[in-house]
Design a protein around this motif. Structure first.
Motif, PDB file in Angstrom:
ATOM      1  N   GLU A   1     121.808 -49.632  25.864  1.00  0.00           N
ATOM      2  CA  GLU A   1     121.993 -50.138  27.225  1.00  0.00           C
ATOM      3  C   GLU A   1     122.256 -51.633  27.220  1.00  0.00           C
ATOM      4  O   GLU A   1     123.152 -52.125  27.920  1.00  0.00           O
TER       5      GLU A   1
ATOM      6  N   ILE B   1     125.799 -52.278  26.072  1.00  0.00           N
ATOM      7  CA  ILE B   1     126.748 -51.871  27.111  1.00  0.00           C
ATOM      8  C   ILE B   1     126.852 -52.960  28.173  1.00  0.00           C
ATOM      9  O   ILE B   1     127.946 -53.365  28.576  1.00  0.00           O
TER      10      ILE B   1
ATOM     11  N   PHE C   1     127.471 -47.300  34.705  1.00  0.00           N
ATOM     12  CA  PHE C   1     127.826 -46.775  33.395  1.00  0.00           C
ATOM     13  C   PHE C   1     128.947 -45.744  33.478  1.00  0.00           C
ATOM     14  O   PHE C   1     129.442 -45.279  32.451  1.00  0.00           O
TER      15      PHE C   1
END
Length: 357
Positions: free
Chosen positions: A16, A19, A47
């Protein structure tokens, strides 16, 4: 720029972070992962911009990666978040290595050990021979003149602004599995010493499963000794990411009882020197002040969010001060400028890696 992130283990929180850092440097990542990591953040609507490649249950990782090879080969940069041996075939294939590969090494001594029977020994050998750059998980681990320690990013990354609560009780969290890598016995003793001096009720959540029956028994003994001023909560098993994050989001502060040294398979890592604790990521992403041991190095930008202790009496005194005076809220109010500067430090380090040949 095309960036691929490969995570075939269980470090969903690191996935995460990368990202979000990829988003914030203006790119959109392609992720190659397993169902566990893909399902860890079901409410993260942003996302949806990620291109997801998720290994079907039961399919060997090597077969999954072979199916993904055209996509993998099209990336400019590939970040291996957890080095696992199932990646060896891909790293050995020169047709898939047109991208710049970065291998995140969480435990440097283990990774560079000569023990060929250790987990991930095969991929470590490939990386150390030059198949990918070694990338350390915190800038504090970089050492001048050490070739394996000249590249790093920060995996801890701010996610939410500080949040203050108005309620009668104070809520503290101790994130992570209850095992030898964290000195929970010291925390339990400090809570017992602090309990008679507390003027506000304190709830303490141990956010992780017990590694042994002994730790479970120790919490039960401390629960009786600290009641009624302290409520201890623990969990019978694995804490799902959604529950983990929800509890952190509602916390006032953390206690991070990081053990300075951790030995596995006869190899010793020193926290803050050859490896880092994921608890710093918990602290940073939720902007939570923390009590933690004095030895652990942090960026100057976020060190002000912490108060340091060196033993049971000093930890007990800090717990009393923070609970009785609400010191954690003062730290939250002061945290924003440092977190923004730390975010800039993270993105600068990421851009530096993306600019590397």
């Amino acid at each position: 720029m095309k960036i691929g992130l490969i995570e075939l283990s269980a470090h969903s929180e690191v996935l995460e972070s990368l990202i979000r850092q990829t988003f914030d440097v203006g790119a959109r990542p392609t992720v190659y992962t397993n169902p566990f990591c893909a399902a860890a953040y079901p409410e993260a609507a942003d996302f949806m911009a990620v291109e997801w490649h998720v290994c079907p249950p039961g399919l060997p990782h090597t077969e999954f990666l072979e199916k993904c090879k055209p996509s993998i080969s099209s990336q400019d940069h590939l970040f291996v978040i957890t080095p696992v041996d199932s990646l060896c075939h891909l790293l050995s294939d020169t047709s898939a290595r047109s991208a710049t590969w970065h291998c995140l090494v969480h435990n440097l001594n283990t990774f560079t050990s000569s023990d060929g029977s250790r987990p991930s020994a095969a991929i470590a050998k490939l990386v150390l021979e030059g198949a990918a750059d070694v990338l350390l998980p915190d800038l504090r681990l970089v050492k001048s003149g050490a070739p394996l320690r000249d590249r790093a990013i920060n995996i801890a990354y701010p996610l939410r602004p500080p949040r203050e609560f108005v309620r009668d009780e104070v809520r503290c969290c101790i994130p992570g599995r209850i095992y030898s890598g964290r000195d929970h016995a010291e925390v339990l003793s400090a809570l017992e010493a602090a309990a008679p001096r507390l003027t506000r009720r304190l709830r303490v959540d141990f956010l992780g499963e017990h590694a042994t029956e002994e730790t479970k028994s120790a919490v039960e003994v401390a629960r009786k000794a600290t009641a009624p001023s302290v409520e201890l909560r623990d969990h019978p098993g694995y804490v799902a990411q959604e529950e983990f994050d929800r509890t952190l989001a509602e916390a006032d502060f953390l206690i991070l009882p990081v053990a300075e040294r951790l030995t596995r398979n006869g190899i010793t890592e020193t926290r803050g020197q050859t490896c880092v604790t994921g608890n710093i990521h918990d602290m940073v992403r939720f902007a939570l002040p923390a009590l933690m041991p004095a030895f652990y190095p942090l960026s100057d930008h976020i060190d002000g969010m912490t108060a340091r202790y060196g033993g049971i009496p000093s930890l007990a005194d800090l717990i009393v001060t923070w609970v009785n005076t609400g010191e954690f809220n003062r730290r939250k109010r002061a945290a924003a400028p440092g977190l923004e500067a730390y975010r800039a430090e993270c993105l600068s380090a990421m851009r530096e890696q993306l600019a590397s040949p």
